[in-house]
Write a protein that holds these residues in place. Structure first.
Motif, PDB file in Angstrom:
ATOM      1  N   GLY A 168       9.398 -22.857   1.049  1.00 22.27           N
ATOM      2  CA  GLY A 168       8.481 -21.839   0.873  1.00 22.27           C
ATOM      3  C   GLY A 168       8.517 -20.918   1.643  1.00 22.27           C
ATOM      4  O   GLY A 168       9.341 -20.901   2.724  1.00 22.27           O
ATOM      5  N   LYS A 169       8.073 -19.618   1.092  1.00 20.29           N
ATOM      6  CA  LYS A 169       8.193 -18.515   1.997  1.00 20.29           C
ATOM      7  C   LYS A 169       6.898 -17.900   2.220  1.00 20.29           C
ATOM      8  O   LYS A 169       5.903 -18.332   1.700  1.00 20.29           O
ATOM      9  CB  LYS A 169       8.820 -17.241   1.182  1.00 20.29           C
ATOM     10  N   LEU A 170       6.548 -17.297   3.462  1.00 23.35           N
ATOM     11  CA  LEU A 170       5.425 -16.803   4.088  1.00 23.35           C
ATOM     12  C   LEU A 170       5.430 -15.344   4.512  1.00 23.35           C
ATOM     13  O   LEU A 170       6.485 -14.916   5.227  1.00 23.35           O
ATOM     14  CB  LEU A 170       4.823 -17.509   5.350  1.00 23.35           C
ATOM     15  N   VAL A 171       4.764 -14.668   3.762  1.00 21.50           N
ATOM     16  CA  VAL A 171       4.469 -13.105   4.115  1.00 21.50           C
ATOM     17  C   VAL A 171       3.094 -12.804   4.599  1.00 21.50           C
ATOM     18  O   VAL A 171       2.196 -13.164   3.649  1.00 21.50           O
ATOM     19  CB  VAL A 171       4.954 -12.421   2.995  1.00 21.50           C
ATOM     20  N   ALA A 172       2.793 -12.542   5.697  1.00 23.61           N
ATOM     21  CA  ALA A 172       1.559 -12.138   6.364  1.00 23.61           C
ATOM     22  C   ALA A 172       1.586 -10.584   6.575  1.00 23.61           C
ATOM     23  O   ALA A 172       2.125 -10.104   7.190  1.00 23.61           O
ATOM     24  CB  ALA A 172       1.227 -12.984   7.495  1.00 23.61           C
ATOM     25  N   CYS A 173       0.592  -9.864   5.885  1.00 20.31           N
ATOM     26  CA  CYS A 173       0.403  -8.604   6.216  1.00 20.31           C
ATOM     27  C   CYS A 173      -0.835  -8.319   6.453  1.00 20.31           C
ATOM     28  O   CYS A 173      -1.824  -8.989   5.855  1.00 20.31           O
ATOM     29  CB  CYS A 173       0.795  -7.840   4.833  1.00 20.31           C
ATOM     30  N   ARG A 174      -1.139  -7.420   7.497  1.00 18.93           N
ATOM     31  CA  ARG A 174      -2.613  -7.157   7.926  1.00 18.93           C
ATOM     32  C   ARG A 174      -3.349  -5.754   7.247  1.00 18.93           C
ATOM     33  O   ARG A 174      -4.418  -5.518   7.667  1.00 18.93           O
ATOM     34  CB  ARG A 174      -2.701  -7.060   9.306  1.00 18.93           C
ATOM     35  N   ASP A 175      -2.739  -5.357   6.568  1.00 21.19           N
ATOM     36  CA  ASP A 175      -3.396  -4.559   5.578  1.00 21.19           C
ATOM     37  C   ASP A 175      -3.008  -4.595   4.110  1.00 21.19           C
ATOM     38  O   ASP A 175      -2.060  -3.976   3.729  1.00 21.19           O
ATOM     39  CB  ASP A 175      -2.774  -2.811   6.063  1.00 21.19           C
ATOM     40  N   PRO A 176      -3.899  -5.335   3.447  1.00 24.26           N
ATOM     41  CA  PRO A 176      -3.585  -5.661   2.027  1.00 24.26           C
ATOM     42  C   PRO A 176      -3.740  -4.308   1.141  1.00 24.26           C
ATOM     43  O   PRO A 176      -3.250  -4.348   0.046  1.00 24.26           O
ATOM     44  CB  PRO A 176      -4.641  -6.622   1.849  1.00 24.26           C
ATOM     45  N   SER A 177      -4.261  -3.172   1.672  1.00 24.55           N
ATOM     46  CA  SER A 177      -4.349  -2.038   0.971  1.00 24.55           C
ATOM     47  C   SER A 177      -3.013  -1.378   0.280  1.00 24.55           C
ATOM     48  O   SER A 177      -2.796  -0.554  -0.077  1.00 24.55           O
ATOM     49  CB  SER A 177      -5.365  -1.106   1.642  1.00 24.55           C
ATOM     50  N   VAL A 178      -2.119  -1.916   1.310  1.00 23.62           N
ATOM     51  CA  VAL A 178      -0.671  -1.313   0.855  1.00 23.62           C
ATOM     52  C   VAL A 178      -0.232  -1.802  -0.675  1.00 23.62           C
ATOM     53  O   VAL A 178       0.642  -0.984  -1.126  1.00 23.62           O
ATOM     54  CB  VAL A 178       0.441  -1.832   1.778  1.00 23.62           C
ATOM     55  N   LEU A 179      -1.101  -2.539  -1.254  1.00 27.14           N
ATOM     56  CA  LEU A 179      -0.771  -3.041  -2.439  1.00 27.14           C
ATOM     57  C   LEU A 179      -1.835  -2.652  -3.478  1.00 27.14           C
ATOM     58  O   LEU A 179      -1.706  -2.802  -4.811  1.00 27.14           O
ATOM     59  CB  LEU A 179      -0.482  -4.683  -2.501  1.00 27.14           C
ATOM     60  N   VAL A 180      -2.896  -1.855  -2.821  1.00 21.67           N
ATOM     61  CA  VAL A 180      -3.813  -1.516  -4.097  1.00 21.67           C
ATOM     62  C   VAL A 180      -3.177  -0.272  -4.929  1.00 21.67           C
ATOM     63  O   VAL A 180      -2.399   0.412  -4.498  1.00 21.67           O
ATOM     64  CB  VAL A 180      -4.906  -1.114  -3.333  1.00 21.67           C
ATOM     65  N   ASN A 181      -3.906  -0.167  -6.271  1.00 15.51           N
ATOM     66  CA  ASN A 181      -3.436   0.796  -7.081  1.00 15.51           C
ATOM     67  C   ASN A 181      -3.297   2.356  -6.601  1.00 15.51           C
ATOM     68  O   ASN A 181      -2.092   2.798  -6.993  1.00 15.51           O
ATOM     69  CB  ASN A 181      -4.332   1.030  -8.494  1.00 15.51           C
TER      70      ASN A 181
END
Length: 145
Positions: free
Chosen positions: A74-87
């Motif tokens: 599997g792959k793991l991606v950890a990002c500390r600002d989930p807002s980079v993906l908000v609409n």
């Protein structure tokens, strides 16, 4: 082993929206393809001893925003600002392209499966097969572990 640093020391800001910090690709990777910058809304730097930062804030300490790694198959991606993906952040070309790259990367192209864990959660129960999961949801948690 993740460590976070809530104080981000990054001079790079979006010219049209100076409250948004810019994170730039550090490595060539499928997630960085076609992405010059990610605009961040709630930036927190993230460090892990065995994961490389893929996007980082430029500055004296070059703090990481997004880390990538592999767990078994599997792959793991950890990002500390989930807002980079908000609409509202999808109006920025780099964020929009990153979102598309992320789904393609995690799903191994078309037809793959992506499991997203978000928000506050606690994992309880058996670890690595020390008991049989009785529900699909429990099986998903054990698989995630």
């Amino acid at each position: 082993q993740f460590q976070r640093e809530p104080r981000v020391d990054a001079p790079s800001r979006a010219p049209e929206l100076p409250e948004l910090l810019l994170a730039r690709p550090r490595l060539v990777h499928p997630l960085t393809e076609g992405v010059d910058t990610l605009l961040t809304n709630i930036p927190v730097a993230l460090v892990h001893p065995r994961l490389s930062p893929l996007f980082e804030f430029a500055g004296p300490s070059a703090q990481g925003l997004l880390l990538v790694g592999q767990i078994g198959a599997g792959k793991l991606v950890a990002c500390r600002d989930p807002s980079v993906l908000v609409n509202t952040m999808m109006r920025f070309p780099g964020n929009r392209r990153f979102a598309r790259n992320l789904l393609d990367f995690l799903a191994n192209g078309h037809g793959g499966r992506v499991t997203m864990v978000y928000g506050d959660f606690t994992v309880r129960g058996s670890y690595r097969g020390r008991g049989r999961p009785r529900t699909r949801a429990r099986e998903a948690v054990v698989t995630l572990n």
